[in-house]
Design a protein around this motif. Structure first.
Motif, PDB file in Angstrom:
ATOM      1  N   PHE A 393      -5.528 -31.616 -36.013  1.00  0.00           N
ATOM      2  CA  PHE A 393      -6.355 -32.231 -34.986  1.00  0.00           C
ATOM      3  C   PHE A 393      -7.805 -31.796 -35.216  1.00  0.00           C
ATOM      4  CE2 PHE A 393      -5.143 -28.130 -33.255  1.00  0.00           C
ATOM      5  CZ  PHE A 393      -6.271 -27.674 -32.604  1.00  0.00           C
ATOM      6  N   ASN A 394      -8.719 -32.549 -34.662  1.00  0.00           N
ATOM      7  CA  ASN A 394     -10.133 -32.172 -34.731  1.00  0.00           C
ATOM      8  C   ASN A 394     -10.848 -32.385 -33.401  1.00  0.00           C
ATOM      9  OD1 ASN A 394     -10.479 -34.946 -34.582  1.00  0.00           O
ATOM     10  ND2 ASN A 394     -11.198 -35.182 -36.697  1.00  0.00           N
ATOM     11  N   TYR A 395     -10.083 -32.736 -32.386  1.00  0.00           N
ATOM     12  CA  TYR A 395     -10.665 -32.945 -31.066  1.00  0.00           C
ATOM     13  C   TYR A 395      -9.703 -32.401 -30.021  1.00  0.00           C
ATOM     14  CZ  TYR A 395     -12.741 -35.295 -27.008  1.00  0.00           C
ATOM     15  OH  TYR A 395     -13.326 -35.566 -25.801  1.00  0.00           O
ATOM     16  N   GLN A 396     -10.225 -31.583 -29.109  1.00  0.00           N
ATOM     17  CA  GLN A 396      -9.384 -31.079 -28.033  1.00  0.00           C
ATOM     18  C   GLN A 396     -10.072 -31.320 -26.698  1.00  0.00           C
ATOM     19  OE1 GLN A 396      -8.641 -27.014 -29.032  1.00  0.00           O
ATOM     20  NE2 GLN A 396     -10.616 -26.271 -28.332  1.00  0.00           N
ATOM     21  N   PHE A 397      -9.230 -31.531 -25.706  1.00  0.00           N
ATOM     22  CA  PHE A 397      -9.746 -31.986 -24.424  1.00  0.00           C
ATOM     23  C   PHE A 397      -8.830 -31.472 -23.326  1.00  0.00           C
ATOM     24  CE2 PHE A 397      -9.504 -35.275 -21.085  1.00  0.00           C
ATOM     25  CZ  PHE A 397     -10.831 -35.318 -20.670  1.00  0.00           C
ATOM     26  N   GLN A 398      -9.426 -30.971 -22.260  1.00  0.00           N
ATOM     27  CA  GLN A 398      -8.650 -30.563 -21.100  1.00  0.00           C
ATOM     28  C   GLN A 398      -9.405 -30.965 -19.845  1.00  0.00           C
ATOM     29  OE1 GLN A 398      -7.821 -26.338 -20.519  1.00  0.00           O
ATOM     30  NE2 GLN A 398      -5.885 -26.845 -19.496  1.00  0.00           N
ATOM     31  N   GLU A 399      -8.663 -31.443 -18.882  1.00  0.00           N
ATOM     32  CA  GLU A 399      -9.277 -31.870 -17.634  1.00  0.00           C
ATOM     33  C   GLU A 399      -8.508 -31.309 -16.452  1.00  0.00           C
ATOM     34  OE1 GLU A 399      -8.852 -35.956 -16.502  1.00  0.00           O
ATOM     35  OE2 GLU A 399      -6.955 -36.179 -17.586  1.00  0.00           O
ATOM     36  N   ALA A 400      -9.169 -31.266 -15.325  1.00  0.00           N
ATOM     37  CA  ALA A 400      -8.537 -30.961 -14.048  1.00  0.00           C
ATOM     38  C   ALA A 400      -8.707 -32.208 -13.187  1.00  0.00           C
ATOM     39  CB  ALA A 400      -9.179 -29.753 -13.378  1.00  0.00           C
ATOM     40  N   ILE A 401      -7.594 -32.836 -12.839  1.00  0.00           N
ATOM     41  CA  ILE A 401      -7.634 -34.091 -12.096  1.00  0.00           C
ATOM     42  C   ILE A 401      -7.957 -33.823 -10.632  1.00  0.00           C
ATOM     43  CG2 ILE A 401      -6.275 -36.081 -11.368  1.00  0.00           C
ATOM     44  CD1 ILE A 401      -4.709 -35.869 -13.915  1.00  0.00           C
ATOM     45  N   ASP A 402      -8.917 -34.542 -10.112  1.00  0.00           N
ATOM     46  CA  ASP A 402      -9.230 -34.466  -8.683  1.00  0.00           C
ATOM     47  C   ASP A 402      -8.184 -35.271  -7.915  1.00  0.00           C
ATOM     48  OD1 ASP A 402     -11.588 -32.919  -8.818  1.00  0.00           O
ATOM     49  OD2 ASP A 402     -12.721 -34.671  -9.459  1.00  0.00           O
ATOM     50  N   GLN A 403      -7.559 -34.630  -6.938  1.00  0.00           N
ATOM     51  CA  GLN A 403      -6.503 -35.300  -6.184  1.00  0.00           C
ATOM     52  C   GLN A 403      -6.651 -35.047  -4.681  1.00  0.00           C
ATOM     53  OE1 GLN A 403      -3.234 -33.680  -8.728  1.00  0.00           O
ATOM     54  NE2 GLN A 403      -2.759 -35.824  -9.108  1.00  0.00           N
ATOM     55  N   PRO A 404      -7.656 -35.621  -4.069  1.00  0.00           N
ATOM     56  CA  PRO A 404      -7.777 -35.488  -2.613  1.00  0.00           C
ATOM     57  C   PRO A 404      -6.708 -36.313  -1.914  1.00  0.00           C
ATOM     58  CG  PRO A 404      -9.412 -37.016  -3.439  1.00  0.00           C
ATOM     59  CD  PRO A 404      -8.741 -36.433  -4.647  1.00  0.00           C
ATOM     60  N   ARG A 405      -6.302 -35.850  -0.730  1.00  0.00           N
ATOM     61  CA  ARG A 405      -5.302 -36.568   0.045  1.00  0.00           C
ATOM     62  C   ARG A 405      -5.398 -36.152   1.502  1.00  0.00           C
ATOM     63  NH1 ARG A 405      -0.806 -36.225  -3.339  1.00  0.00           N
ATOM     64  NH2 ARG A 405      -2.443 -36.554  -4.861  1.00  0.00           N
ATOM     65  N   ASP A 406      -5.063 -37.058   2.389  1.00  0.00           N
ATOM     66  CA  ASP A 406      -5.076 -36.701   3.802  1.00  0.00           C
ATOM     67  C   ASP A 406      -4.054 -37.537   4.559  1.00  0.00           C
ATOM     68  OD1 ASP A 406      -6.411 -39.158   4.999  1.00  0.00           O
ATOM     69  OD2 ASP A 406      -7.974 -38.525   3.612  1.00  0.00           O
ATOM     70  N   GLN A 407      -3.663 -36.999   5.706  1.00  0.00           N
ATOM     71  CA  GLN A 407      -2.670 -37.661   6.545  1.00  0.00           C
ATOM     72  C   GLN A 407      -3.029 -37.519   8.016  1.00  0.00           C
ATOM     73  OE1 GLN A 407       1.568 -36.165   6.991  1.00  0.00           O
ATOM     74  NE2 GLN A 407       1.945 -38.221   6.184  1.00  0.00           N
ATOM     75  N   HIS A 408      -2.800 -38.596   8.759  1.00  0.00           N
ATOM     76  CA  HIS A 408      -2.904 -38.594  10.210  1.00  0.00           C
ATOM     77  C   HIS A 408      -1.557 -39.056  10.759  1.00  0.00           C
ATOM     78  CE1 HIS A 408      -7.334 -38.157  10.340  1.00  0.00           C
ATOM     79  NE2 HIS A 408      -7.280 -38.816   9.187  1.00  0.00           N
ATOM     80  N   LEU A 409      -1.069 -38.354  11.755  1.00  0.00           N
ATOM     81  CA  LEU A 409       0.195 -38.731  12.395  1.00  0.00           C
ATOM     82  C   LEU A 409       0.007 -38.611  13.904  1.00  0.00           C
ATOM     83  CD1 LEU A 409       3.786 -37.931  11.385  1.00  0.00           C
ATOM     84  CD2 LEU A 409       3.075 -37.398  13.710  1.00  0.00           C
TER      85      LEU A 409
END
Length: 890
Positions: A393-409
């Protein structure tokens, strides 16, 4: 005869019914000598809301309070000449038949009273099903990393250990576990009685509820009563919290952060920093009475509310991706520095002269602009240390996915009259994932950053009405709608995959109408170690939706020692998965020694404009499934005597097969296959130039890659196929199933009559009526055709028509039998004191007609070695001679 008459009257009064969460509470009033006391008034009051109900003991001293919402109740008995008796703390869970046992009166005056506190754990002496409960205390005190109630199911006996989710709701739901040996997609999950299963993937719970809004979870594992059905596995009922006569509220905050973690060995070795790892959850709840003043006098004792809010901010780290991308020199046609994993030069062949390009550099005049543009889509290499990469390989990549979420009940419980109890619960759920490796995302090395949003909104109404001292009616109605979308993060991100913004405006298509956005084609580069590819979901930009509509009604009537119950159910579900296909086209530039235009390396093939294959779908149909299910039942709980209770009943189920609303779907049926219409296939042949394909109709020789393809113009390539619009074939590709019968029977026996021992056994028949939908059938031929073009050039490939190969075709057995499950149990429960009940049970499941996938073209083991199956490759000379000898003379 009188008993049969009651059954007829009960069934005649039914309306719509579904899964209920209500339970019942029963007991027996006896005098100091142990004799039953008939015609005694018994009062039941809710310790949460103060709601009261009354009943009268029958001739055997028994009383029953049916159609009760889960909660804690107090039972009071007052008889002249005896001290008033009060038993508090009777906790009734969802779908439970709770027995408070014998209530023994004591001689005395009415000014004296006896109060008994119920035990926290009771023996099930009047209930025959095999079930389990996750109560409020467990929900509060057991720590679950992802705070997803599905993970809590793992603490129950007979439940397989699944993977604990990182956060509530996952991407579009949480996979339910296998329970009691049944398949996970046989589980039926409800929230307050309304379906919570994902309609495209039935084993997934896609109606998440945050744990601080859940009052309890009742799991009917095996051999439950006839009133519960819908599917053949466990019935999981999530019951939300409700308000009470006092105000109660909570506030909470949870935090996880990468600063408390250590980087792993491989990240340190390759220079990847500690990934971002952040989980923050903030929430609050509030419940209590509603004072409406003069609008509703006494409303503080009649109306109660509960509200829950939870919001999460998640940065979810992904695994490091290591791929090979073309270098800056390779994009210009310079391969003088290109080497393999052993550091040996890769020689680039000129397809025109069959010689290597001088200095391994392709002249500028030979470069294809579109091929270069495809390579320029990739980022430049960022890891050039071959001591670390080994050339893989010659390219490396790492990410942290943004995962906002909310609930109203929000939930309202009200009691407008003494005979009516109503609750309404509404909830909203929003979950987003923003990154590259999201659900239905594109190439995870960083092609285009996308959202994957999932919303789930629902509302449910429960209404119980006391029609008479012996009859109660329960109605439940609910609607749930979930939507998934996968748009790019922004217009700038969208431009990363548009032809006009990637220099591919001049690259044509066979069916441009299927690609209104002008999305770039997909591309692969086989032969390059760890090659990056251009990929995206065939539904991009994704949109899908599910809708479930449930209505329900039960009628319960007590008659002497019998508690009769009946109902009828209705559920309508719709599943939309969006348009799908290889609509942007797909190129394979990988090395192929049989390709006469191959240059010996995938990236050099691309800049020369030479590809090994190209495919493009001729259509992009949507997937829109519809299904209706109805069920009705009648059952009786017969308290034969103080020790013996018998449950027996029958459930009836009718459903239509999943069908495609727009009729853009196809299947295959062996009965429609005509051997006379079999198309000719290109066969193998040996030539002086090597293995090749031959047209058996005219002897034409083609590259070996055509072996197995249909010869154009011969036979019917869709032989045996049937389309959804064919009125002579059943809708949904399967015959309509008849009404199904599901008998249930159970016995609960208290051998000593003291409520501390129960011997229980039962048997039941269940059916799986909620199988996966018809999503893949829109991609079957002839609804969708994807011809292949081989060994072409980017400048001229549209002049080729391409060939079709035999497709992998999904189908159903037309006379399919509905999968069934036979449950049987035998168990003993014993109260051993100190609030402990030991339950030892044997649980059995026998499945019949289970749905399986079978490859109809599989070759039996050893068949290739049989002489009668030998197929030799003919030579070109032999075929030529054969043609000459069979050609008529003129």
């Amino acid at each position: 005869m009188r008993f049969i008459l009651y059954l007829v009257v009960l069934l005649a009064s039914l309306s719509l019914h579904g899964q209920t969460v209500s339970g019942s509470l029963s007991g027996t009033v006896v005098d100091p000598s142990g004799n039953v006391v008939p015609a005694v008034g018994v009062k039941l009051s809710s310790e949460r809301t103060g709601e009261e109900r009354t009943a009268t003991t029958n001739e055997t001293g028994d009383f029953v309070f049916p159609a009760l919402q889960p909660g804690t109740y107090t039972v009071t008995v007052e008889v002249a000449g005896f001290r008033p008796l009060k038993k508090t703390g009777n906790v009734l869970s969802a779908a439970e038949r709770l027995s408070v046992g014998n209530l023994a009166l004591t001689v005395g005056s009415v000014t004296e009273s006896i109060t008994i506190a119920a035990q926290a754990v009771t023996v099930q002496t009047s209930s025959t099903e095999h079930s389990a409960l996750i109560g409020a205390r467990q929900l509060e005190q057991i720590s679950i990393r992802g705070r997803d109630v599905v993970s809590m199911l793992r603490i129950l006996p007979g439940v397989s250990q699944g993977v604990d989710t990182e956060f509530l709701g996952g991407s579009f739901g949480t996979q339910s576990p296998n329970i009691q040996g049944t398949r996970s997609n046989w589980n039926s999950l409800q929230v307050d009685g309304v379906t919570g299963n994902d309609l495209g993937s039935p084993g997934t719970f896609s109606s998440p509820i945050n744990m601080d809004a859940i009052g309890e979870v009742k799991v009917l594992m095996n051999n439950y009563q006839a009133e519960y059905g819908r599917n053949g596995g466990s019935s999981i009922n999530v019951v939300t919290k409700s308000g009470s006569r006092e105000y109660h509220g909570t506030a909470y905050w949870f935090k996880r952060h990468e600063s408390w973690n250590a980087n792993n060995f491989f990240n340190n070795r390759t220079g990847v920093p500690l990934p971002i790892y952040r989980y923050t959850t903030l929430g609050a709840t509030l419940g209590g009475p509603v004072n409406l003043g003069k609008l509703l006098p006494g409303s503080k004792d009649k109306v109660f509310f509960f509200y829950s809010f939870e919001k999460s901010w998640v940065k979810n780290p992904q695994a490091v991706r290591q791929v090979t991308v073309p270098s800056a020199l390779e994009r210009t046609g310079d391969y003088s520095q290109t080497v393999d994993v052993n550091n040996r030069p890769i020689l680039i062949r000129d397809p025109l002269s069959n010689a290597n390009f001088p200095n391994n550099v392709i002249p500028a005049s030979r470069l294809d602009r579109n091929g270069q543009a495809m390579l320029n889509i990739f980022p430049l290499p960022n890891q050039l240390n071959r001591a670390v990469t080994g050339g893989n390989f010659n390219y490396q990549f790492q990410e942290a996915i943004d995962q906002p979420r909310d609930q109203h009940l929000f939930r309202i419980d009200l009691r407008p009259t003494a005979n009516d109890s109503i609750n309404v619960r509404g909830s909203t759920w929003y979950a987003d994932s923003l990154g590259y490796a999201v659900a239905a995302g594109s190439s995870n090395w960083g092609l285009v950053k996308q959202h994957y949003t999932f919303t789930d909104n629902g509302i449910v109404l429960n209404w119980a009405r006391i029609l008479s001292p012996h009859t109660v009616n329960e109605f439940t109605g609910g609607v749930r709608h979930s939507v998934e979308k996968g748009p790019p993060e922004s217009d700038e991100e969208l431009k990363k995959v548009l032809r006009k913004d990637r220099g591919l405006s001049s690259l044509g298509q066979y069916y441009p109408g299927n690609n209104p956005f002008g999305v770039i084609p997909q591309a692969s580069y086989g032969g390059v170690p760890g090659a990056a590819a251009i990929t995206y979901d065939g539904r991009f930009p994704l949109r899908g939706a599910d809708t479930a509509i449930n209505f329900s009604n039960n009628v319960t009537h007590t008659w002497g020692p019998h508690t009769l119950k009946g109902g009828i159910s209705f559920e309508r579900i719709r599943n939309y998965e969006g348009e799908q296909g290889t609509y942007g086209g797909s190129f394979a530039f990988g090395r192929d020694v049989n390709n006469p235009f191959d240059s010996n390396y995938a990236y050099s093939n691309a800049v020369l404009g030479q590809f090994a294959s190209y495919s493009e779908s001729a259509s992009r149909p949507s997937n829109e499934g519809r299904k209706t299910t109805m069920g009705w039942f009648v059952q009786d709980t017969w308290k034969v005597n103080r020790k013996l209770t018998i449950d027996y009943g029958m459930r009836f189920v009718w459903f239509n097969q999943w069908y495609h609303a727009r009729e853009t779907a196809s299947a295959w049926n062996s009965g429609l296959f005509d051997p006379k219409k079999i198309p000719a296939l290109y066969g193998p042949i040996s030539t002086p130039q090597g293995r090749r394909a031959v047209n058996p109709l005219n002897g034409a020789i083609l590259p070996a890659v055509f072996i197995g393809a249909f010869v154009p113009g011969s036979g019917d390539p869709f032989n045996g196929s049937v389309v959804a619009s064919d009125r002579s074939y059943p809708r949904g590709f399967r015959d309509q199933a008849s009404v199904l019968y599901e008998p249930r029977f159970g016995i609960a026996y208290d051998p000593f009559g003291d409520g501390k021992t129960a011997i229980r056994t039962g048997f039941g028949v269940f059916h799986n009526t909620v199988a996966p939908g018809v999503r893949g059938f829109s991609q079957n031929p002839p609804t969708q055709q994807t011809p292949q073009v081989y060994y072409g050039n980017l400048a001229t490939y549209l002049t080729s028509s391409g060939v079709l190969f035999p497709n992998n075709t999904s189908t159903f057995e037309r006379k399919a039998v509905t999968p069934s499950m036979y449950n049987f149990t035998f168990g003993v429960q014993r109260d051993i004191g100190r609030g402990t009940v030991v339950d030892v049970s044997y649980v059995g499941n026998v499945g019949r007609h289970l749905q399986v996938s079978k490859n109809l073209n599989a070759v039996p083991y050893g068949a290739r070695y049989l002489a009668q199956n030998a197929v030799g490759e003919r030579s070109a000379t032999t075929i030529s001679q054969a043609r000459r000898t069979t050609t008529p003379c003129r």
